[in-house]
Design a protein around this motif. Sequence first.
Motif, PDB file in Angstrom:
ATOM      1  N   MET A   1       0.811  -1.186   0.000  1.00 45.24           N
ATOM      2  CA  MET A   1       0.000   0.000   0.000  1.00 45.24           C
ATOM      3  C   MET A   1       0.861   1.260   0.000  1.00 45.24           C
ATOM      4  O   MET A   1       0.479   2.265  -0.560  1.00 45.24           O
ATOM      5  N   SER A   2       2.032   1.187   0.621  1.00 44.78           N
ATOM      6  CA  SER A   2       2.888   2.376   0.668  1.00 44.78           C
ATOM      7  C   SER A   2       3.452   2.712  -0.711  1.00 44.78           C
ATOM      8  O   SER A   2       3.682   3.884  -1.011  1.00 44.78           O
ATOM      9  N   THR A   3       3.666   1.696  -1.539  1.00 43.52           N
ATOM     10  CA  THR A   3       4.141   1.957  -2.901  1.00 43.52           C
ATOM     11  C   THR A   3       3.077   2.695  -3.703  1.00 43.52           C
ATOM     12  O   THR A   3       3.377   3.659  -4.406  1.00 43.52           O
ATOM     13  N   LEU A   4       1.835   2.265  -3.567  1.00 45.27           N
ATOM     14  CA  LEU A   4       0.730   2.929  -4.259  1.00 45.27           C
ATOM     15  C   LEU A   4       0.588   4.371  -3.777  1.00 45.27           C
ATOM     16  O   LEU A   4       0.408   5.289  -4.582  1.00 45.27           O
ATOM     17  N   SER A   5       0.700   4.586  -2.481  1.00 43.35           N
ATOM     18  CA  SER A   5       0.630   5.944  -1.933  1.00 43.35           C
ATOM     19  C   SER A   5       1.763   6.803  -2.478  1.00 43.35           C
ATOM     20  O   SER A   5       1.556   7.980  -2.816  1.00 43.35           O
ATOM     21  N   GLY A   6       2.950   6.242  -2.560  1.00 48.52           N
ATOM     22  CA  GLY A   6       4.087   6.978  -3.093  1.00 48.52           C
ATOM     23  C   GLY A   6       3.896   7.375  -4.543  1.00 48.52           C
ATOM     24  O   GLY A   6       4.186   8.508  -4.935  1.00 48.52           O
ATOM     25  N   VAL A   7       3.409   6.454  -5.344  1.00 50.09           N
ATOM     26  CA  VAL A   7       3.174   6.731  -6.765  1.00 50.09           C
ATOM     27  C   VAL A   7       2.095   7.803  -6.915  1.00 50.09           C
ATOM     28  O   VAL A   7       2.233   8.743  -7.716  1.00 50.09           O
ATOM     29  N   LEU A   8       1.016   7.688  -6.153  1.00 49.51           N
ATOM     30  CA  LEU A   8      -0.047   8.683  -6.217  1.00 49.51           C
ATOM     31  C   LEU A   8       0.438  10.054  -5.760  1.00 49.51           C
ATOM     32  O   LEU A   8       0.052  11.081  -6.332  1.00 49.51           O
ATOM     33  N   GLY A  52      -8.313   8.233  -0.342  1.00 44.80           N
ATOM     34  CA  GLY A  52      -8.946   6.911  -0.301  1.00 44.80           C
ATOM     35  C   GLY A  52      -7.988   5.824   0.150  1.00 44.80           C
ATOM     36  O   GLY A  52      -8.336   4.976   0.970  1.00 44.80           O
ATOM     37  N   VAL A  53      -6.769   5.860  -0.371  1.00 39.90           N
ATOM     38  CA  VAL A  53      -5.769   4.865   0.027  1.00 39.90           C
ATOM     39  C   VAL A  53      -5.395   5.053   1.499  1.00 39.90           C
ATOM     40  O   VAL A  53      -5.230   4.076   2.236  1.00 39.90           O
ATOM     41  N   ALA A  54      -5.282   6.304   1.935  1.00 41.63           N
ATOM     42  CA  ALA A  54      -4.946   6.560   3.342  1.00 41.63           C
ATOM     43  C   ALA A  54      -6.063   6.089   4.266  1.00 41.63           C
ATOM     44  O   ALA A  54      -5.800   5.544   5.349  1.00 41.63           O
ATOM     45  N   GLU A  55      -7.294   6.273   3.865  1.00 41.04           N
ATOM     46  CA  GLU A  55      -8.432   5.813   4.676  1.00 41.04           C
ATOM     47  C   GLU A  55      -8.482   4.291   4.748  1.00 41.04           C
ATOM     48  O   GLU A  55      -8.896   3.736   5.761  1.00 41.04           O
ATOM     49  N   MET A  56      -8.082   3.630   3.677  1.00 40.09           N
ATOM     50  CA  MET A  56      -8.092   2.159   3.681  1.00 40.09           C
ATOM     51  C   MET A  56      -6.994   1.603   4.570  1.00 40.09           C
ATOM     52  O   MET A  56      -7.147   0.526   5.130  1.00 40.09           O
ATOM     53  N   GLY A  57      -5.907   2.342   4.699  1.00 43.63           N
ATOM     54  CA  GLY A  57      -4.786   1.887   5.517  1.00 43.63           C
ATOM     55  C   GLY A  57      -5.023   2.207   6.980  1.00 43.63           C
ATOM     56  O   GLY A  57      -6.146   2.474   7.425  1.00 43.63           O
ATOM     57  N   ASP A  58      -3.961   2.220   7.727  1.00 42.34           N
ATOM     58  CA  ASP A  58      -4.075   2.451   9.158  1.00 42.34           C
ATOM     59  C   ASP A  58      -3.690   3.871   9.557  1.00 42.34           C
ATOM     60  O   ASP A  58      -3.478   4.155  10.725  1.00 42.34           O
ATOM     61  N   ARG A  59      -3.613   4.789   8.590  1.00 44.13           N
ATOM     62  CA  ARG A  59      -3.234   6.166   8.892  1.00 44.13           C
ATOM     63  C   ARG A  59      -4.474   6.995   9.229  1.00 44.13           C
ATOM     64  O   ARG A  59      -5.541   6.792   8.669  1.00 44.13           O
TER      65      ARG A  59
END
Length: 113
Positions: A1-8, A52-59
């Motif tokens: 998930m962190s790779t996707l966040s980084g790319v976004l 959206g990705v941050a909400e799906m994760g634990d942040r």
Amino acid sequence: MSTLSGVLLVVHMIGWAIVLGATVTNLRPPRIVKGVTHGALTALVAGILLVGVAEMGDRDVDNVKIAVKLVVALAVTALAIYGARREEKATAALVGSVAGLTVLNIAVAVLWR
């Protein structure tokens, strides 16, 4: 998930860089090129996906900060679309507003903790 966040995040920053660069280089004569609209839409969509990705994760997400950034991004996008479609209406104030709101959005992202 962190790779996707980084790319976004990279795509989001590139979008804002396109908006800021294109508006600053087109202050004289004042005009909004189509790239500004594309950059604003790219940054807007990438920002929404980042949340959206941050909400799906634990942040934890600061919803007030996200709301402020969303309103500013929508204003930049609307002004860019207006200026690109009506080139004769593009004034230095319009181009400066797009650049200023872009800088405001970047400042909110960096300085709001």
